[in-house]
Design a protein around this motif. Structure first.
Motif, PDB file in Angstrom:
ATOM      1  N   THR A 153       5.884  -5.441  -1.019  1.00 47.27           N
ATOM      2  CA  THR A 153       4.730  -4.580  -0.746  1.00 47.27           C
ATOM      3  C   THR A 153       3.799  -4.551  -1.943  1.00 47.27           C
ATOM      4  O   THR A 153       2.575  -4.713  -1.809  1.00 47.27           O
ATOM      5  N   ASP A 154       4.356  -4.380  -3.133  1.00 49.31           N
ATOM      6  CA  ASP A 154       3.561  -4.362  -4.356  1.00 49.31           C
ATOM      7  C   ASP A 154       2.840  -5.703  -4.548  1.00 49.31           C
ATOM      8  O   ASP A 154       1.648  -5.735  -4.851  1.00 49.31           O
ATOM      9  N   HIS A 155       3.554  -6.786  -4.352  1.00 52.22           N
ATOM     10  CA  HIS A 155       2.969  -8.119  -4.517  1.00 52.22           C
ATOM     11  C   HIS A 155       1.775  -8.334  -3.580  1.00 52.22           C
ATOM     12  O   HIS A 155       0.698  -8.733  -4.015  1.00 52.22           O
ATOM     13  N   PHE A 156       1.973  -8.079  -2.294  1.00 52.03           N
ATOM     14  CA  PHE A 156       0.906  -8.335  -1.329  1.00 52.03           C
ATOM     15  C   PHE A 156      -0.250  -7.348  -1.468  1.00 52.03           C
ATOM     16  O   PHE A 156      -1.415  -7.716  -1.278  1.00 52.03           O
ATOM     17  N   LEU A 157       0.041  -6.133  -1.830  1.00 51.50           N
ATOM     18  CA  LEU A 157      -1.015  -5.145  -2.057  1.00 51.50           C
ATOM     19  C   LEU A 157      -1.873  -5.565  -3.254  1.00 51.50           C
ATOM     20  O   LEU A 157      -3.107  -5.518  -3.191  1.00 51.50           O
ATOM     21  N   ASN A 158      -1.239  -6.015  -4.323  1.00 49.30           N
ATOM     22  CA  ASN A 158      -1.982  -6.484  -5.492  1.00 49.30           C
ATOM     23  C   ASN A 158      -2.799  -7.727  -5.157  1.00 49.30           C
ATOM     24  O   ASN A 158      -3.937  -7.865  -5.616  1.00 49.30           O
ATOM     25  N   GLU A 159      -2.230  -8.608  -4.358  1.00 50.59           N
ATOM     26  CA  GLU A 159      -2.951  -9.815  -3.948  1.00 50.59           C
ATOM     27  C   GLU A 159      -4.211  -9.456  -3.150  1.00 50.59           C
ATOM     28  O   GLU A 159      -5.283 -10.001  -3.380  1.00 50.59           O
ATOM     29  N   ASN A 161      -5.775  -6.504  -3.160  1.00 49.19           N
ATOM     30  CA  ASN A 161      -6.688  -5.772  -4.039  1.00 49.19           C
ATOM     31  C   ASN A 161      -7.493  -6.733  -4.907  1.00 49.19           C
ATOM     32  O   ASN A 161      -8.695  -6.550  -5.100  1.00 49.19           O
ATOM     33  N   PHE A 162      -6.844  -7.773  -5.416  1.00 47.06           N
ATOM     34  CA  PHE A 162      -7.546  -8.771  -6.213  1.00 47.06           C
ATOM     35  C   PHE A 162      -8.567  -9.509  -5.356  1.00 47.06           C
ATOM     36  O   PHE A 162      -9.711  -9.692  -5.748  1.00 47.06           O
ATOM     37  N   LYS A 163      -8.142  -9.912  -4.165  1.00 46.34           N
ATOM     38  CA  LYS A 163      -9.024 -10.660  -3.263  1.00 46.34           C
ATOM     39  C   LYS A 163     -10.276  -9.858  -2.916  1.00 46.34           C
ATOM     40  O   LYS A 163     -11.382 -10.383  -2.881  1.00 46.34           O
ATOM     41  N   TYR A 164     -10.103  -8.565  -2.651  1.00 47.11           N
ATOM     42  CA  TYR A 164     -11.231  -7.731  -2.233  1.00 47.11           C
ATOM     43  C   TYR A 164     -11.793  -6.892  -3.382  1.00 47.11           C
ATOM     44  O   TYR A 164     -12.575  -5.969  -3.157  1.00 47.11           O
ATOM     45  N   GLU A 165     -11.371  -7.214  -4.620  1.00 44.94           N
ATOM     46  CA  GLU A 165     -11.879  -6.573  -5.837  1.00 44.94           C
ATOM     47  C   GLU A 165     -11.798  -5.046  -5.774  1.00 44.94           C
ATOM     48  O   GLU A 165     -12.743  -4.336  -6.099  1.00 44.94           O
ATOM     49  N   ILE A 166     -10.644  -4.553  -5.376  1.00 47.74           N
ATOM     50  CA  ILE A 166     -10.451  -3.115  -5.244  1.00 47.74           C
ATOM     51  C   ILE A 166      -9.823  -2.522  -6.511  1.00 47.74           C
ATOM     52  O   ILE A 166     -10.002  -1.371  -6.816  1.00 47.74           O
ATOM     53  N   GLY A 167      -9.069  -3.280  -7.247  1.00 48.92           N
ATOM     54  CA  GLY A 167      -8.372  -2.766  -8.426  1.00 48.92           C
ATOM     55  C   GLY A 167      -6.890  -2.919  -8.240  1.00 48.92           C
ATOM     56  O   GLY A 167      -6.404  -3.196  -7.146  1.00 48.92           O
ATOM     57  N   ARG A 168      -6.162  -2.720  -9.282  1.00 48.89           N
ATOM     58  CA  ARG A 168      -4.724  -2.954  -9.250  1.00 48.89           C
ATOM     59  C   ARG A 168      -4.001  -1.776  -8.620  1.00 48.89           C
ATOM     60  O   ARG A 168      -4.242  -0.623  -8.938  1.00 48.89           O
ATOM     61  N   ALA A 169      -3.080  -2.094  -7.717  1.00 48.80           N
ATOM     62  CA  ALA A 169      -2.273  -1.055  -7.067  1.00 48.80           C
ATOM     63  C   ALA A 169      -0.881  -1.039  -7.673  1.00 48.80           C
ATOM     64  O   ALA A 169      -0.375  -2.060  -8.119  1.00 48.80           O
ATOM     65  N   HIS A 170      -0.270   0.104  -7.684  1.00 49.21           N
ATOM     66  CA  HIS A 170       1.119   0.236  -8.126  1.00 49.21           C
ATOM     67  C   HIS A 170       1.875   0.985  -7.045  1.00 49.21           C
ATOM     68  O   HIS A 170       1.454   2.046  -6.615  1.00 49.21           O
ATOM     69  N   VAL A 171       2.967   0.372  -6.635  1.00 47.21           N
ATOM     70  CA  VAL A 171       3.801   1.028  -5.615  1.00 47.21           C
ATOM     71  C   VAL A 171       5.030   1.566  -6.262  1.00 47.21           C
ATOM     72  O   VAL A 171       5.587   1.015  -7.149  1.00 47.21           O
TER      73      VAL A 171
END
Length: 171
Positions: A153-159, A161-171
Motif C-alpha cells: 500500500t505504501d509503495h503504490f501510494l507513493n508511486e 503521489n509521485f506520478k500526480y505530484e501530490i507529495g510523499r505519503a506515509h502509511v
C-alpha cells in the motif's frame, strides 16, 4: 494478483540484461491463431492482413533481454513445440520463413496452474516442463502474506503521489 510480473521484472532489473528489453506476453490473452506471429514474427506476405514488410516477434525484439511468458499453461500444444526449439537451439523461424534466426533471451515462465498435473493429463509437454522448471519459485497469494499489505500500500501510494505530484505519503 500475487506479483509474478513484479518478481520477474526484479530479476531482469538486477541482472546483466537490465539494459535490454523486458517484454511480457500473456499466453492466455492472445488468440491461438495469432500467438505464433506474436512470439516468432512473420515474413512479408505470410498471410492476409499482415504488414507488407513482415514483423519481428517478441523473441527477436527482446534480443539480449528478458521475455516473461505469463500464463504459460495456456500456451497451445503446437506452440509448446516451437517454444522448446527456442530453449534448446536458441533460434526461431518467423511465420512464413525458412531461415533460422538466432536469439538470446532469458525466458521467465509463470502460471497459476499446476503444470505437473497438466503434464500428467497430457495438456502440457513434459520436455518443455523440465526445460522451464530450472529454478522454480512459488509466490504465495497476498492473503497468505498479510504483512506485505502495508508495504505494498505504501509503495503504490507513493508511486501514485509521485506520478500526480501530490507529495510523499506515509502509511
Amino acid at each position: 494478483g500475487v506479483g509474478k510480473e513484479l518478481f520477474a521484472r526484479y530479476i531482469h532489473e538486477n541482472s546483466n540484461r537490465r539494459d535490454k528489453y523486458f517484454l511480457r506476453i500473456n499466453c492466455g490473452a492472445i488468440p491461438t491463431n495469432l500467438i505464433e506471429s506474436q512470439l516468432f514474427g512473420y515474413e512479408k506476405g505470410s498471410f492476409t492482413g499482415a504488414s507488407k514488410d513482415g514483423k519481428m516477434g517478441i523473441f527477436e525484439t527482446a534480443r539480449g533481454g528478458t521475455v516473461l511468458l505469463d500464463e504459460i499453461g495456456e500456451l497451445p500444444l503446437e506452440m509448446q513445440v516451437k517454444l522448446l526449439r527456442v530453449l534448446q537451439e536458441n533460434e526461431i523461424v518467423r511465420v512464413g520463413g525458412i531461415k533460422p534466426i538466432k536469439t538470446d533471451v532469458r525466458i521467465i515462465a509463470v502460471t497459476n496452474r499446476n503444470l505437473k498435473e497438466m503434464v500428467r493429463k497430457k495438456l502440457f509437454r513434459e520436455d518443455l516442463y523440465y526445460r522451464l522448471n530450472i529454478i522454480p519459485f512459488t509466490i504465495p497469494p497476498l492473503r497468505q502474506r498479510r504483512k506485505d499489505i502495508v508495504k505494498l500500500t505504501d509503495h503504490f501510494l507513493n508511486e501514485l503521489n509521485f506520478k500526480y505530484e501530490i507529495g510523499r505519503a506515509h502509511v
